[in-house]
Design a protein around this motif. Structure first.
Motif, PDB file in Angstrom:
ATOM      1  N   GLY A 413       0.601  -1.161   0.083  1.00  0.00           N
ATOM      2  CA  GLY A 413       0.053   0.029   0.028  1.00  0.00           C
ATOM      3  C   GLY A 413       0.959   1.289  -0.062  1.00  0.00           C
ATOM      4  O   GLY A 413       2.131   1.381   0.497  1.00  0.00           O
ATOM      5  N   VAL A 414       0.298   2.446  -0.515  1.00  0.00           N
ATOM      6  CA  VAL A 414       0.889   3.691  -0.549  1.00  0.00           C
ATOM      7  C   VAL A 414       0.730   4.462   0.994  1.00  0.00           C
ATOM      8  O   VAL A 414      -0.241   4.546   1.311  1.00  0.00           O
ATOM      9  N   ASP A 415       1.875   4.962   1.350  1.00  0.00           N
ATOM     10  CA  ASP A 415       1.726   5.803   2.344  1.00  0.00           C
ATOM     11  C   ASP A 415       1.200   7.205   2.059  1.00  0.00           C
ATOM     12  O   ASP A 415       2.018   7.898   1.181  1.00  0.00           O
ATOM     13  N   GLU A 416       0.054   7.706   2.374  1.00  0.00           N
ATOM     14  CA  GLU A 416      -0.502   8.885   1.957  1.00  0.00           C
ATOM     15  C   GLU A 416       0.615   9.915   2.291  1.00  0.00           C
ATOM     16  O   GLU A 416       1.068  10.411   3.395  1.00  0.00           O
ATOM     17  N   GLY A 417       0.832  10.677   1.194  1.00  0.00           N
ATOM     18  CA  GLY A 417       1.625  12.124   1.201  1.00  0.00           C
ATOM     19  C   GLY A 417       2.996  11.680   1.531  1.00  0.00           C
ATOM     20  O   GLY A 417       3.830  12.616   1.508  1.00  0.00           O
ATOM     21  N   CYS A 418       3.511  10.621   1.392  1.00  0.00           N
ATOM     22  CA  CYS A 418       4.906  10.186   1.861  1.00  0.00           C
ATOM     23  C   CYS A 418       5.522   9.960   0.302  1.00  0.00           C
ATOM     24  O   CYS A 418       5.094   9.191  -0.619  1.00  0.00           O
ATOM     25  N   ILE A 419       6.654  10.709   0.062  1.00  0.00           N
ATOM     26  CA  ILE A 419       7.635  10.487  -0.878  1.00  0.00           C
ATOM     27  C   ILE A 419       8.902   9.622  -0.587  1.00  0.00           C
ATOM     28  O   ILE A 419       9.335   8.775  -1.498  1.00  0.00           O
ATOM     29  N   ASN A 420       9.568   9.928   0.719  1.00  0.00           N
ATOM     30  CA  ASN A 420      10.688   9.113   0.931  1.00  0.00           C
ATOM     31  C   ASN A 420      10.220   8.802   2.505  1.00  0.00           C
ATOM     32  O   ASN A 420      10.483   9.682   3.509  1.00  0.00           O
ATOM     33  N   GLY A 421      10.006   7.637   2.819  1.00  0.00           N
ATOM     34  CA  GLY A 421       9.834   7.082   4.212  1.00  0.00           C
ATOM     35  C   GLY A 421      11.124   6.786   4.996  1.00  0.00           C
ATOM     36  O   GLY A 421      12.147   6.309   4.435  1.00  0.00           O
ATOM     37  N   ASP A 438      10.779  11.975   5.392  1.00  0.00           N
ATOM     38  CA  ASP A 438      11.624  13.031   5.768  1.00  0.00           C
ATOM     39  C   ASP A 438      11.069  14.249   5.543  1.00  0.00           C
ATOM     40  O   ASP A 438      11.885  15.371   5.985  1.00  0.00           O
ATOM     41  N   SER A 439       9.921  14.617   5.559  1.00  0.00           N
ATOM     42  CA  SER A 439       9.158  15.871   5.453  1.00  0.00           C
ATOM     43  C   SER A 439       8.490  16.289   7.048  1.00  0.00           C
ATOM     44  O   SER A 439       8.167  17.254   7.401  1.00  0.00           O
ATOM     45  N   GLY A 440       8.821  15.151   7.869  1.00  0.00           N
ATOM     46  CA  GLY A 440       8.502  15.329   9.116  1.00  0.00           C
ATOM     47  C   GLY A 440       6.781  14.918   9.810  1.00  0.00           C
ATOM     48  O   GLY A 440       6.494  15.043  10.705  1.00  0.00           O
ATOM     49  N   ILE A 441       6.256  14.371   8.612  1.00  0.00           N
ATOM     50  CA  ILE A 441       4.993  14.097   8.740  1.00  0.00           C
ATOM     51  C   ILE A 441       4.829  12.609   9.246  1.00  0.00           C
ATOM     52  O   ILE A 441       5.355  11.740   8.672  1.00  0.00           O
ATOM     53  N   VAL A 442       3.877  12.304  10.229  1.00  0.00           N
ATOM     54  CA  VAL A 442       3.825  11.044  10.892  1.00  0.00           C
ATOM     55  C   VAL A 442       2.366  10.583  10.592  1.00  0.00           C
ATOM     56  O   VAL A 442       1.261  11.340  11.106  1.00  0.00           O
ATOM     57  N   ASN A 443       2.131   9.604   9.901  1.00  0.00           N
ATOM     58  CA  ASN A 443       0.823   8.714   9.609  1.00  0.00           C
ATOM     59  C   ASN A 443       0.676   7.777  10.489  1.00  0.00           C
ATOM     60  O   ASN A 443       1.449   6.968  10.689  1.00  0.00           O
ATOM     61  N   ILE A 444      -0.698   7.685  11.203  1.00  0.00           N
ATOM     62  CA  ILE A 444      -1.074   6.609  12.086  1.00  0.00           C
ATOM     63  C   ILE A 444      -2.137   5.839  11.136  1.00  0.00           C
ATOM     64  O   ILE A 444      -3.110   6.428  10.961  1.00  0.00           O
ATOM     65  N   TYR A 445      -2.110   4.527  11.177  1.00  0.00           N
ATOM     66  CA  TYR A 445      -2.854   3.635  10.379  1.00  0.00           C
ATOM     67  C   TYR A 445      -3.544   2.602  11.275  1.00  0.00           C
ATOM     68  O   TYR A 445      -2.939   2.244  12.342  1.00  0.00           O
ATOM     69  N   ASN A 446      -4.871   2.283  11.099  1.00  0.00           N
ATOM     70  CA  ASN A 446      -5.387   1.112  11.541  1.00  0.00           C
ATOM     71  C   ASN A 446      -4.712   0.028  10.723  1.00  0.00           C
ATOM     72  O   ASN A 446      -4.908  -0.142   9.554  1.00  0.00           O
ATOM     73  N   ARG A 447      -4.322  -1.118  11.312  1.00  0.00           N
ATOM     74  CA  ARG A 447      -3.587  -1.978  10.145  1.00  0.00           C
ATOM     75  C   ARG A 447      -4.492  -2.822   9.389  1.00  0.00           C
ATOM     76  O   ARG A 447      -4.294  -3.308   8.273  1.00  0.00           O
TER      77      ARG A 447
END
Length: 547
Positions: A413-421, A438-447
């Motif tokens: 799956g694609v991590d939304e808004g992430c270019i470089n994890g 690398d942009s400082g965004i942290v996404n929290i997902y329900n697995r």
């Protein structure tokens, strides 16, 4: 001799007669006193009987016949007055003495349900409590009554019950005034609640009518952590007895909650006994040819895996106190094995390899047992499902789910808004996972939702402005720590149920310098932060009672 002289008494006779008169007077007075005393005693007895009859009525006065009319009238008056009173033999008894005696005599074999039917209803109930509503989220001092972070309006009766429970929780009673529950467990006059180890006196066995609240009277360690403010205190540095000469790259607590390791670029692996006061140093190991990039306990606590920017890695056996050098791995040409993750079942070590390869190494044989291949480069790893699944993130912004039993990719799956994890971690319960970029965004997902095809994260945390280097969940998945080593005090603690950041962290009057790693103790009581200055800051989280 004249007639007068013949009847005149002699001197002795006159004296004797006077004495007799005095004695007669005294005897008469004594008789009168005794008579009055008897009359007084009789009246006193009557008054006592009358008072007893007024107080206790017909319960303690037997039936007698042949009384005078006056006494009968007094008895009737006493019975009328006694009907106004009853004796409450226990605070939990709801039947009066008369009702109880009648119930025992007429219906001695009545069941438990019939006895409850005889109980009195409350004399008065406030109907406005059910109609009234109280906003416990609006008033600051009432927020402690909430059961969930999104709860605001409750009924008046619920508000009263929660206030009662809060009062009991804040005023548990004096310890010396409590009855010792261990001394009289076998007595007949007391019944014991084995679960709470508390003694309940006879007459209070049925507490359902008294404790009409669903609040816990004792706050348990598993209570929910509320958002907003985090209660904590600063303790002595974990490595106060042997600070590092270089940046700290790894900190971790042992499963026993006391043994603690700290490792960094000064090539030393240090062990401490954490108590929050002295933090005694136990041992240090110097690795001459390996500046330590990462060190981690195996979950079973038997070994420590140490790696650096080298083709090999080290294994330190805690039981045998022996250091083994392993590598290079057969068939691989990786120049660096600095980043790895250990499976929760202590069976595998997953190293990040070149060109999207993930290297699986057995913890027993220290040999390569398998590889996994991603399309892009591998940047981060995290285990799930007790080591049966592996998550990997890379430079293409995709998150892979691997089934380690079949060594196949089960979801991509694609991590939304992430270019470089840059980082990845999973919660101990396995329900959530977080991704950092690398942009400082942290996404929290329900697995489960992510595996089901939902691409939207539950929450996107935007409190960091530089690359996310490290993330860690605590033991009960209520706190997520995220940090960036590129900016001072760039460490945030996120309350997971509400997905909000604690506003009083980091400490406003104290700098964390450049944080590089963080770990929570197994019980959640301690939090350790390693920074670039070689210190390991130690904090006590007051919500958790055990280390």
């Amino acid at each position: 001799m004249s007639l007068i002289s013949q009847h005149v008494r002699t001197k002795n006779e006159v004296v004797k007669s006077k004495r007799e008169v005095v004695d007669d007077v005294k005897n008469n007075d004594t008789l009168k006193v005794r008579k009055r005393k008897k009359e007084f005693e009789g009246e006193e007895v009557k008054e006592m009987k009358k008072l007893e009859s007024f107080l206790f009525g017909s319960l303690y006065s037997p039936v007698e016949f042949g009384k005078e009319d006056e006494e009968v009238e007094h008895g009737k008056a006493a019975e009328k007055v006694s009907d106004l009173f009853f004796t409450d033999r226990s605070a939990d008894t709801v039947l009066s003495v008369y009702q109880k005696e009648d119930a025992d005599l007429s219906e001695g074999n009545r069941g438990h349900d019939d006895e409850r039917a005889l109980q009195r209803k409350p004399v008065w109930v406030d109907d406005e409590e059910e109609n009234a509503t109280v906003n416990i989220a609006k008033v600051f001092r009432l927020r402690k009554l909430r059961k969930g972070e999104d709860e605001d309006l409750i009924s008046g009766s619920e508000y009263v019950s929660r206030l009662r429970a809060q009062h009991v929780k804040l005023n548990p009673g004096t310890e010396w005034a409590r009855v010792d529950s261990k001394t009289d467990r076998g007595s007949d006059d007391e019944s014991t609640d084995d679960e709470n180890e508390a003694i309940v006196s006879r007459g209070f066995e049925d507490l359902d009518g008294v404790l009409k609240t669903n609040e816990d009277l004792v706050v348990k360690s598993g209570a929910k952590l509320l958002p907003g403010h985090l209660e904590y205190s600063r303790l002595v540095d974990a490595n106060i007895q042997d600070p590092s000469n270089g940046p700290i790259n790894s900190v971790q607590f042992h499963q026993n909650g006391q043994l603690f390791l700290a490792a960094g670029l000064d090539r030393k692996l240090r062990f401490f006994q954490i108590d929050g006061k002295r933090n005694t140093k136990i041992q240090s190991i110097f690795l001459e040819d390996c500046p330590i990039r990462k060190a981690s306990f195996l979950p079973d606590g038997s070994q420590v895996i140490v790696s650096g920017r080298r083709k090999f890695f080290y294994s330190f056996d805690l039981v045998k106190a022996r250091v083994d050098k392993i590598g290079p791995l057969v068939g691989r040409e990786e120049k660096s094995l600095e980043d790895f993750e250990v499976s929760p079942d202590s069976q595998l070590i997953a190293f990040i390899g070149n060109e999207g390869y993930i290297l699986l190494v057995s913890t027993k044989t220290k040999q390569l047992v398998g590889t996994l291949k991603m399309n892009g480069t591998v940047r981060s790893l995290a285990f799930a499902e007790n080591g049966q699944q592996l998550l990997s993130g890379g430079g293409d912004g995709h998150v892979y789910h691997w089934d380690l039993r079949t060594r196949t990719c089960m979801h991509k799956g694609v991590d939304e808004g992430c270019i470089n994890g840059t980082s990845l971690c999973t919660s101990p319960s396995g329900t959530h996972f977080a991704t950092g970029s690398d942009s400082g965004i942290v996404n929290i997902y329900n697995r489960e939702e992510f595996l089901g095809g939902k691409k939207q994260p539950i929450k996107a945390i935007e409190n960091l402005t530089t690359r996310v280097d490290f993330m860690r969940f605590n033991h009960d998945s209520q706190i997520l720590a995220i940090c960036s080593g590129m900016k001072k005090s760039s460490l945030k603690l996120i309350h997971i149920p509400s997905y909000t950041v604690f506003s009083n962290w980091p400490p406003p009057n104290r700098s964390l310098y450049y944080p590089r790693c963080i770990d929570f103790s197994p019980g959640g009581g301690f939090m350790a932060v390693g920074n670039a200055s070689g210190k390991v800051l130690l904090y006590k989280l007051h919500h958790y009672q055990h280390a």
